[in-house]
Design a protein around this motif. Structure first.
Motif, PDB file in Angstrom:
ATOM      1  N   ASN A  30     -14.885  80.291   5.490  1.00  0.00           N
ATOM      2  CA  ASN A  30     -15.425  80.148   7.065  1.00  0.00           C
ATOM      3  C   ASN A  30     -16.580  79.453   7.013  1.00  0.00           C
ATOM      4  OD1 ASN A  30     -16.339  81.408   9.156  1.00  0.00           O
ATOM      5  ND2 ASN A  30     -18.031  82.650   8.954  1.00  0.00           N
ATOM      6  N   LEU A  31     -15.840  77.623   6.631  1.00  0.00           N
ATOM      7  CA  LEU A  31     -16.795  77.263   6.002  1.00  0.00           C
ATOM      8  C   LEU A  31     -17.194  76.229   6.710  1.00  0.00           C
ATOM      9  CD1 LEU A  31     -15.293  74.940   2.897  1.00  0.00           C
ATOM     10  CD2 LEU A  31     -17.234  76.181   3.027  1.00  0.00           C
ATOM     11  N   THR A  32     -18.510  76.085   7.065  1.00  0.00           N
ATOM     12  CA  THR A  32     -19.135  75.146   7.824  1.00  0.00           C
ATOM     13  C   THR A  32     -19.266  73.710   8.067  1.00  0.00           C
ATOM     14  OG1 THR A  32     -20.868  76.559   9.572  1.00  0.00           O
ATOM     15  CG2 THR A  32     -21.212  74.422  10.115  1.00  0.00           C
ATOM     16  N   TRP A  33     -18.985  72.468   8.086  1.00  0.00           N
ATOM     17  CA  TRP A  33     -19.377  71.060   7.657  1.00  0.00           C
ATOM     18  C   TRP A  33     -20.337  70.161   8.252  1.00  0.00           C
ATOM     19  CZ3 TRP A  33     -17.158  69.741   3.411  1.00  0.00           C
ATOM     20  CH2 TRP A  33     -15.563  69.794   2.585  1.00  0.00           C
ATOM     21  N   HIS A  34     -20.754  69.951   7.869  1.00  0.00           N
ATOM     22  CA  HIS A  34     -22.342  69.373   8.452  1.00  0.00           C
ATOM     23  C   HIS A  34     -21.907  67.457   8.052  1.00  0.00           C
ATOM     24  CE1 HIS A  34     -24.305  72.915   9.170  1.00  0.00           C
ATOM     25  NE2 HIS A  34     -23.966  72.904   8.028  1.00  0.00           N
ATOM     26  N   ALA A  35     -22.634  66.656   8.597  1.00  0.00           N
ATOM     27  CA  ALA A  35     -21.794  65.602   8.743  1.00  0.00           C
ATOM     28  C   ALA A  35     -23.310  64.803   8.768  1.00  0.00           C
ATOM     29  CB  ALA A  35     -20.728  64.541   8.891  1.00  0.00           C
ATOM     30  N   THR A  36     -23.751  63.456   8.050  1.00  0.00           N
ATOM     31  CA  THR A  36     -25.078  63.273   8.338  1.00  0.00           C
ATOM     32  C   THR A  36     -24.813  61.589   8.369  1.00  0.00           C
ATOM     33  OG1 THR A  36     -26.219  64.777   8.042  1.00  0.00           O
ATOM     34  CG2 THR A  36     -27.460  62.487   8.979  1.00  0.00           C
ATOM     35  N   LEU A  37     -24.585  60.945   9.457  1.00  0.00           N
ATOM     36  CA  LEU A  37     -24.234  58.948   8.760  1.00  0.00           C
ATOM     37  C   LEU A  37     -25.680  57.946   9.079  1.00  0.00           C
ATOM     38  CD1 LEU A  37     -22.440  56.810   8.760  1.00  0.00           C
ATOM     39  CD2 LEU A  37     -22.662  56.595  11.545  1.00  0.00           C
ATOM     40  N   TYR A  38     -26.075  57.442   7.909  1.00  0.00           N
ATOM     41  CA  TYR A  38     -27.337  56.339   8.075  1.00  0.00           C
ATOM     42  C   TYR A  38     -26.959  55.078   8.373  1.00  0.00           C
ATOM     43  CZ  TYR A  38     -29.438  61.044   6.251  1.00  0.00           C
ATOM     44  OH  TYR A  38     -29.834  62.379   6.586  1.00  0.00           O
ATOM     45  N   ILE A  39     -26.836  53.817   8.769  1.00  0.00           N
ATOM     46  CA  ILE A  39     -27.446  52.842   8.862  1.00  0.00           C
ATOM     47  C   ILE A  39     -28.803  52.628   8.706  1.00  0.00           C
ATOM     48  CG2 ILE A  39     -26.923  51.254  10.556  1.00  0.00           C
ATOM     49  CD1 ILE A  39     -24.556  52.479  11.834  1.00  0.00           C
ATOM     50  N   ASP A  40     -28.600  51.385   7.446  1.00  0.00           N
ATOM     51  CA  ASP A  40     -30.437  51.247   6.863  1.00  0.00           C
ATOM     52  C   ASP A  40     -31.043  52.180   6.342  1.00  0.00           C
ATOM     53  OD1 ASP A  40     -28.945  48.428   6.479  1.00  0.00           O
ATOM     54  OD2 ASP A  40     -29.226  47.846   8.319  1.00  0.00           O
ATOM     55  N   ASP A  41     -30.731  53.197   5.884  1.00  0.00           N
ATOM     56  CA  ASP A  41     -31.013  54.337   6.054  1.00  0.00           C
ATOM     57  C   ASP A  41     -31.746  55.024   6.858  1.00  0.00           C
ATOM     58  OD1 ASP A  41     -31.017  54.464   3.702  1.00  0.00           O
ATOM     59  OD2 ASP A  41     -32.143  52.601   2.871  1.00  0.00           O
ATOM     60  N   MET A  42     -31.389  54.903   8.391  1.00  0.00           N
ATOM     61  CA  MET A  42     -31.761  55.657   9.127  1.00  0.00           C
ATOM     62  C   MET A  42     -30.814  56.413   9.845  1.00  0.00           C
ATOM     63  SD  MET A  42     -33.772  52.423  11.543  1.00  0.00           S
ATOM     64  CE  MET A  42     -34.267  53.452  13.210  1.00  0.00           C
ATOM     65  N   ASN A  43     -31.094  57.463  10.454  1.00  0.00           N
ATOM     66  CA  ASN A  43     -30.142  58.567  10.640  1.00  0.00           C
ATOM     67  C   ASN A  43     -29.136  58.284  11.972  1.00  0.00           C
ATOM     68  OD1 ASN A  43     -29.256  61.324  11.775  1.00  0.00           O
ATOM     69  ND2 ASN A  43     -30.040  62.334  11.077  1.00  0.00           N
ATOM     70  N   TYR A  44     -28.204  58.675  12.662  1.00  0.00           N
ATOM     71  CA  TYR A  44     -27.824  57.303  13.339  1.00  0.00           C
ATOM     72  C   TYR A  44     -27.580  58.164  13.787  1.00  0.00           C
ATOM     73  CZ  TYR A  44     -29.483  52.693  13.686  1.00  0.00           C
ATOM     74  OH  TYR A  44     -30.175  51.457  14.526  1.00  0.00           O
ATOM     75  N   GLY A  45     -26.607  59.662  13.594  1.00  0.00           N
ATOM     76  CA  GLY A  45     -25.908  60.468  13.958  1.00  0.00           C
ATOM     77  C   GLY A  45     -25.882  62.257  13.352  1.00  0.00           C
ATOM     78  N   TYR A  46     -25.186  62.898  13.378  1.00  0.00           N
ATOM     79  CA  TYR A  46     -25.037  64.790  13.089  1.00  0.00           C
ATOM     80  C   TYR A  46     -24.687  65.194  13.667  1.00  0.00           C
ATOM     81  CZ  TYR A  46     -26.661  68.866  10.744  1.00  0.00           C
ATOM     82  OH  TYR A  46     -25.844  70.261  10.683  1.00  0.00           O
ATOM     83  N   ALA A  47     -23.279  65.746  13.410  1.00  0.00           N
ATOM     84  CA  ALA A  47     -22.971  66.579  13.961  1.00  0.00           C
ATOM     85  C   ALA A  47     -22.192  68.247  12.756  1.00  0.00           C
ATOM     86  CB  ALA A  47     -21.426  66.098  14.476  1.00  0.00           C
ATOM     87  N   SER A  48     -21.852  69.167  12.975  1.00  0.00           N
ATOM     88  CA  SER A  48     -21.663  70.053  12.174  1.00  0.00           C
ATOM     89  C   SER A  48     -20.155  70.975  13.348  1.00  0.00           C
ATOM     90  CB  SER A  48     -22.354  70.955  11.995  1.00  0.00           C
ATOM     91  OG  SER A  48     -23.185  71.884  13.412  1.00  0.00           O
ATOM     92  N   SER A  49     -19.195  71.353  12.334  1.00  0.00           N
ATOM     93  CA  SER A  49     -17.840  71.768  12.650  1.00  0.00           C
ATOM     94  C   SER A  49     -17.426  72.991  11.732  1.00  0.00           C
ATOM     95  CB  SER A  49     -17.524  71.094  13.189  1.00  0.00           C
ATOM     96  OG  SER A  49     -15.699  70.872  13.193  1.00  0.00           O
TER      97      SER A  49
END
Length: 84
Positions: A30-49
């Motif tokens: 029952n895993l939940t995956w979390h993803a975060t994207l950084y561009i030049d060390d700034m957070n530009y997006g996050y989602a979990s699924s």
């Protein structure tokens, strides 16, 4: 889409500006995956699924939409930056 947008901003060095953080949480069945994207060390997006791919795709879509909203201002500010 995101890759093309980053290429238009950074050119061939786009990959040097991007960092992903992807992790899972929960029991193996029952895993939940979390993803975060950084561009030049700034957070530009996050989602979990429940799916790693979906979490990353949604994160990339959020980042793409954010970059599109920033428009030419982001591109000009990057072009004016000088290395220290």
């Amino acid at each position: 889409m995101l890759n093309n947008e980053l290429q238009s901003i950074y050119g061939p060095t786009a990959a040097n500006h991007v960092r992903w953080e992807v992790c899972s949480q929960g029991p193996p069945n029952n895993l939940t995956w979390h993803a975060t994207l950084y561009i030049d060390d700034m957070n530009y997006g996050y989602a979990s699924s429940r799916s790693r791919g979906w979490a990353q795709d949604q994160t990339a879509l959020y980042a793409y939409n954010y970059l599109r909203r920033e428009g030419p201002l982001r591109q000009s500010s990057i072009c004016m930056m000088t290395p220290v």
